[in-house]
Design a protein around this motif. Structure first.
Motif, PDB file in Angstrom:
ATOM      1  N   LYS A 112      29.579 -14.073  -1.761  1.00  0.00           N
ATOM      2  CA  LYS A 112      29.391 -14.840  -3.038  1.00  0.00           C
ATOM      3  C   LYS A 112      29.019 -16.141  -3.093  1.00  0.00           C
ATOM      4  CE  LYS A 112      33.879 -12.084  -4.671  1.00  0.00           C
ATOM      5  NZ  LYS A 112      35.007 -12.179  -4.904  1.00  0.00           N
ATOM      6  N   GLY A 151      46.888 -19.428   0.700  1.00  0.00           N
ATOM      7  CA  GLY A 151      45.451 -19.096   1.206  1.00  0.00           C
ATOM      8  C   GLY A 151      44.501 -20.234   0.726  1.00  0.00           C
ATOM      9  N   ALA A 152      43.298 -20.149   1.457  1.00  0.00           N
ATOM     10  CA  ALA A 152      42.301 -21.239   1.068  1.00  0.00           C
ATOM     11  C   ALA A 152      40.961 -20.684   1.135  1.00  0.00           C
ATOM     12  CB  ALA A 152      42.427 -22.641   1.917  1.00  0.00           C
ATOM     13  N   GLY A 153      40.705 -19.602   0.990  1.00  0.00           N
ATOM     14  CA  GLY A 153      39.403 -18.984   0.931  1.00  0.00           C
ATOM     15  C   GLY A 153      38.691 -19.053  -0.388  1.00  0.00           C
ATOM     16  N   ALA A 210      38.607 -16.808  -2.644  1.00  0.00           N
ATOM     17  CA  ALA A 210      39.680 -16.402  -3.805  1.00  0.00           C
ATOM     18  C   ALA A 210      40.687 -17.586  -4.274  1.00  0.00           C
ATOM     19  CB  ALA A 210      40.187 -15.318  -3.466  1.00  0.00           C
ATOM     20  N   ARG A 259      47.112 -21.048   6.453  1.00  0.00           N
ATOM     21  CA  ARG A 259      47.323 -20.751   7.768  1.00  0.00           C
ATOM     22  C   ARG A 259      46.567 -21.963   8.684  1.00  0.00           C
ATOM     23  NH1 ARG A 259      44.691 -15.712  10.568  1.00  0.00           N
ATOM     24  NH2 ARG A 259      42.971 -16.506   9.663  1.00  0.00           N
ATOM     25  N   LEU A 285      50.858 -23.456   6.199  1.00  0.00           N
ATOM     26  CA  LEU A 285      52.011 -22.106   5.692  1.00  0.00           C
ATOM     27  C   LEU A 285      52.915 -22.025   6.157  1.00  0.00           C
ATOM     28  CD1 LEU A 285      51.612 -19.247   4.290  1.00  0.00           C
ATOM     29  CD2 LEU A 285      50.179 -18.640   6.316  1.00  0.00           C
ATOM     30  N   VAL A 304      46.123 -10.920   3.685  1.00  0.00           N
ATOM     31  CA  VAL A 304      47.315 -10.053   4.388  1.00  0.00           C
ATOM     32  C   VAL A 304      48.107  -9.423   3.513  1.00  0.00           C
ATOM     33  CG1 VAL A 304      49.521 -10.900   5.609  1.00  0.00           C
ATOM     34  CG2 VAL A 304      47.497 -12.259   5.871  1.00  0.00           C
ATOM     35  N   VAL A 313      45.875  -9.193  -3.436  1.00  0.00           N
ATOM     36  CA  VAL A 313      45.570  -7.881  -2.968  1.00  0.00           C
ATOM     37  C   VAL A 313      45.919  -6.604  -3.839  1.00  0.00           C
ATOM     38  CG1 VAL A 313      46.446  -6.222  -1.051  1.00  0.00           C
ATOM     39  CG2 VAL A 313      45.910  -8.551  -0.748  1.00  0.00           C
ATOM     40  N   TYR A 314      44.671  -5.612  -3.840  1.00  0.00           N
ATOM     41  CA  TYR A 314      45.102  -4.517  -4.832  1.00  0.00           C
ATOM     42  C   TYR A 314      45.224  -2.997  -4.229  1.00  0.00           C
ATOM     43  CZ  TYR A 314      39.687  -4.448  -3.771  1.00  0.00           C
ATOM     44  OH  TYR A 314      38.862  -4.676  -2.953  1.00  0.00           O
ATOM     45  N   GLN A 338      38.372  -8.492 -14.205  1.00  0.00           N
ATOM     46  CA  GLN A 338      37.118  -9.162 -13.952  1.00  0.00           C
ATOM     47  C   GLN A 338      35.896  -8.080 -14.007  1.00  0.00           C
ATOM     48  OE1 GLN A 338      34.845  -8.675 -11.110  1.00  0.00           O
ATOM     49  NE2 GLN A 338      36.196  -6.895 -10.345  1.00  0.00           N
TER      50      GLN A 338
HETATM   51  P1  NAP Z   1      38.279 -15.216   2.541  1.00  0.00           P
HETATM   52  O1  NAP Z   1      37.446 -16.164   1.912  1.00  0.00           O
HETATM   53  O2  NAP Z   1      38.109 -14.485   3.955  1.00  0.00           O
HETATM   54  O3  NAP Z   1      39.878 -15.966   2.699  1.00  0.00           O
HETATM   55  C1  NAP Z   1      40.812 -15.309   3.429  1.00  0.00           C
HETATM   56  C2  NAP Z   1      42.089 -16.136   3.255  1.00  0.00           C
HETATM   57  O4  NAP Z   1      43.056 -15.505   3.942  1.00  0.00           O
HETATM   58  C3  NAP Z   1      41.945 -17.529   4.135  1.00  0.00           C
HETATM   59  O5  NAP Z   1      42.742 -18.597   3.489  1.00  0.00           O
HETATM   60  C4  NAP Z   1      42.570 -17.170   5.637  1.00  0.00           C
HETATM   61  O6  NAP Z   1      43.344 -18.418   6.280  1.00  0.00           O
HETATM   62  C5  NAP Z   1      43.699 -16.285   5.049  1.00  0.00           C
HETATM   63  N1  NAP Z   1      44.207 -15.404   5.934  1.00  0.00           N
HETATM   64  C6  NAP Z   1      43.341 -14.412   6.762  1.00  0.00           C
HETATM   65  N2  NAP Z   1      44.051 -13.687   7.495  1.00  0.00           N
HETATM   66  C7  NAP Z   1      45.469 -14.336   7.597  1.00  0.00           C
HETATM   67  C8  NAP Z   1      46.591 -14.270   8.381  1.00  0.00           C
HETATM   68  N3  NAP Z   1      46.695 -13.270   9.553  1.00  0.00           N
HETATM   69  N4  NAP Z   1      47.683 -14.955   8.360  1.00  0.00           N
HETATM   70  C9  NAP Z   1      47.655 -16.011   7.178  1.00  0.00           C
HETATM   71  N5  NAP Z   1      46.471 -16.097   6.341  1.00  0.00           N
HETATM   72  C10 NAP Z   1      45.247 -15.530   6.802  1.00  0.00           C
HETATM   73  O7  NAP Z   1      38.758 -14.014   1.464  1.00  0.00           O
HETATM   74  P2  NAP Z   1      38.680 -14.143  -0.065  1.00  0.00           P
HETATM   75  O8  NAP Z   1      37.247 -13.820  -0.634  1.00  0.00           O
HETATM   76  O9  NAP Z   1      39.606 -15.227  -0.364  1.00  0.00           O
HETATM   77  O10 NAP Z   1      39.564 -12.852  -0.326  1.00  0.00           O
HETATM   78  C11 NAP Z   1      40.897 -12.999  -0.100  1.00  0.00           C
HETATM   79  C12 NAP Z   1      41.720 -11.759  -0.672  1.00  0.00           C
HETATM   80  O11 NAP Z   1      41.657 -11.851  -1.978  1.00  0.00           O
HETATM   81  C13 NAP Z   1      41.122 -10.493  -0.253  1.00  0.00           C
HETATM   82  O12 NAP Z   1      42.105  -9.278   0.017  1.00  0.00           O
HETATM   83  C14 NAP Z   1      40.411  -9.848  -1.458  1.00  0.00           C
HETATM   84  O13 NAP Z   1      40.218  -8.299  -1.581  1.00  0.00           O
HETATM   85  C15 NAP Z   1      41.191 -10.351  -2.436  1.00  0.00           C
HETATM   86  N6  NAP Z   1      40.749 -10.289  -3.854  1.00  0.00           N
HETATM   87  C16 NAP Z   1      41.099  -9.816  -4.974  1.00  0.00           C
HETATM   88  C17 NAP Z   1      40.280 -10.062  -5.980  1.00  0.00           C
HETATM   89  C18 NAP Z   1      41.069  -9.125  -7.191  1.00  0.00           C
HETATM   90  O14 NAP Z   1      40.193  -8.738  -8.188  1.00  0.00           O
HETATM   91  N7  NAP Z   1      41.992  -8.771  -7.036  1.00  0.00           N
HETATM   92  C19 NAP Z   1      39.463 -10.854  -6.351  1.00  0.00           C
HETATM   93  C20 NAP Z   1      38.957 -11.577  -5.124  1.00  0.00           C
HETATM   94  C21 NAP Z   1      39.503 -11.556  -3.998  1.00  0.00           C
HETATM   95  P3  NAP Z   1      42.346 -19.272   7.451  1.00  0.00           P
HETATM   96  O15 NAP Z   1      41.673 -20.301   6.426  1.00  0.00           O
HETATM   97  O16 NAP Z   1      43.429 -19.744   8.328  1.00  0.00           O
HETATM   98  O17 NAP Z   1      41.208 -18.393   7.969  1.00  0.00           O
END
Ligand code: NAP
Length: 493
Positions: free
Chosen positions: A295, A355-357, A359, A379, A398, A417, A443-444, A472
């Protein structure tokens, strides 16, 4: 043409397989090497037991087959069974004419000549399970040199390899009849877009999981309509790594069909974004979705980006407009859509984002742009701090999530998660719902996570990630086609 590969161990089971898949395929490939010994003798009759044209193949082990016999016995058997009324017979490219001699009624024949005399087409095949041979284009020409159909089944390992396969059409223009197959996960897009590669057919199976990237017959026919692709079909897709789990092909292809839009949407496994843009230009891809981990990586290749994409620093939709790639972020609007009635009424004033990724970044900006006070808990606290600075939000660890119970109107779970296969997990288990919050999980899969089920039990309103994904996707569809997503289409995601 779509060709069903038959891999049962009895003729009867193969015939049953044809019957079940008859509506989806144009012809079938009978594989002698998967049949039990006693069944092979009956194979000659198969063309009379089905209305589909049949390709006869007896694949040796070195080409991915299961033939248990010596090479001499294999070729003898092939000569014998090929006397049946097959439409095509597959002969490996390195098998010599002299190895295919046989006797019938005291007379000597060679299989190649007798097949040609009977009007049976020979498929000259070459397999490479390790990669792509350096002389791929030369091989195609050589395999087709006697007027036979050249078949190359090779194994791409990168987008550059996929580009090489798409180049076959241009590089060996003179070979009109060829079968080109990219095996393995990288080759899936070549199997779906086989007509764009100039391939006569694509092989399919019943059910998925052939291990070499074959798709099941029904998906290929009904979801991708791969056999309907023509020179005017617009190609769209999704890039990611991994990508084959994506629900986007379901959302987009069903939408295209419903509005009779001549387009196909294909998953592309990608290792390098730059190479993918090369492929996109070569294949004239009109637009694509972008998923993890690309992305951000696509941004340098875009001529124009929307305001939200710039703010979030991530792009999930790329469209080709006026000779330029334009980047959008429909996650932003897909997230806001289910919340908009509550936001409009001012019912969401404070939100907790877990979360801070990537999304979380889209979610936090969307909420901040709607005057919601946001606290990000994560986390890794440094990541929460960075995102909070960008979005002018609060942040916390967290581990302190319990302190926010009863203090927010909306809780958004943005970590991965709780996603399959770890559906029993819940990153926010310390948070106690009071029942007045709206709980939103990105999460879907599964549709109801532990987080959402806890919230529901407490009496909260809940929104699942599938709704956001669909919203989306509908917006992507509008960017791709210029039309609204058809109202009566309900993709199963
Ligand atoms: P990402 O950038 O990799 O971010 C992952 C986030 O999850 C980070 O904040 C990470 O924390 C945290 N995390 C991962 N494992 C963890 C654990 N075991 N315990 C606690 N925190 C944990 O991923 P992303 O792009 O944001 O996507 C995240 C989720 O959103 C995915 O499941 C994705 O499928 C979903 N999503 C859904 C849609 C939708 O349309 N429904 C759209 C976009 C994304 P750290 O910073 O500590 O690593």
């Amino acid at each position: 043409m779509l060709c069903l590969t038959l891999t049962e161990d009895t003729i009867q089971d193969d015939l049953d397989c044809i019957r079940r898949n008859s509506a989806y395929v144009d012809l079938v490939e009978l594989r002698l090497d998967t049949l039990k010994d006693a069944e092979i003798a009956k194979a000659k009759d198969v063309p009379h037991l089905t209305d589909k044209p049949v390709i006869l193949t007896y694949r040796r082990k070195s080409d991915g087959g299961k033939a248990q016999v010596s090479e001499k016995e294999r070729l003898e058997k092939l000569c014998e069974i090929a006397q049946g009324d097959f439409a095509y017979v597959d002969i490996e490219g390195d098998v010599k004419k002299s190895e295919l001699r046989y006797e019938k009624d005291g007379q000597k024949f060679d299989l190649e000549t007798s097949l040609r005399e009977r009007g049976v087409r020979i498929i000259r095949s070459y397999h490479d399970f390790a990669g792509l041979p350096a002389d791929l284009f030369g091989r195609v020409t050589k395999l087709a040199s006697k007027g036979d159909i050249a078949k190359v089944a090779v194994t791409p390992h990168s987008i550059m390899d996929v580009i090489t396969l798409f180049r076959i059409q241009e590089e060996v223009k003179d070979v009109k009849e060829k079968i080109v197959i990219g095996m393995g996960p990288w080759g899936v897009c070549t199997r779906i877009l086989y007509k764009k590669l100039g391939s006569l057919l694509s092989f399919v199976t019943e059910g998925s999981g052939s291990g070499i990237g074959q798709l099941d017959a029904r998906t290929m026919k009904e979801l991708y309509r791969a056999d309907q692709v023509d020179e005017r079909t617009a190609v769209y897709g999704v890039i990611g790594n991994p990508v084959h789990h994506s629900s986007s092909p379901m959302i987009q292809n069903l939408g295209f069909h419903a509005i009779h839009f001549n387009a196909i949407y294909v998953p592309f496994l990608v290792d390098n974004v730059r190479s993918f843009f090369k492929l996109a230009e070569m294949v004239h891809i009109h637009g694509f979705s972008v998923t993890i981990p690309f992305k951000r990586d696509v941004l340098p290749y875009l001529g124009k980006i929307s305001r939200e994409t710039k703010q979030i620093g991530a792009c999930n939709t790329v469209v080709h407009i006026n000779n330029m790639w334009k980047g959008l972020n429909t996650d932003y609007y897909g997230f806001l859509q289910p919340l908009s009635p509550m936001l409009d009424k001012g019912q969401i004033k404070r939100a907790l984002v877990i979360g801070a990724g990537g999304a979380a970044q889209a979610v936090s900006f969307a909420l901040r742009n709607h005057d919601v006070k946001v606290t990000i808990v994560n986390r890794t606290i440094e990541h929460a701090e960075q995102l909070s600075r960008l979005t002018m939000s609060g942040y916390d660890s967290l581990d302190h999530i319990n302190q926010y119970s009863g203090k927010v109107d909306l809780v958004v779970q943005t970590t991965s998660v709780g996603m399959v296969p770890n559906e029993g997990e819940d990153a926010s288990h310390g948070f106690k719902f009071t029942g007045s919050e709206i709980a939103f999980d990105l999460v879907y899969k599964p549709r109801e996570t532990v987080f959402l089920s806890r919230a529901k039990q407490a009496g909260c309103r809940t929104v699942g990630g599938a709704q956001m994904l669909l919203e989306q996707g509908k917006l992507q569809f509008e960017s791709f086609t210029g039309y609204h997503y058809p109202p009566k289409v309900y993709p199963e995601i």
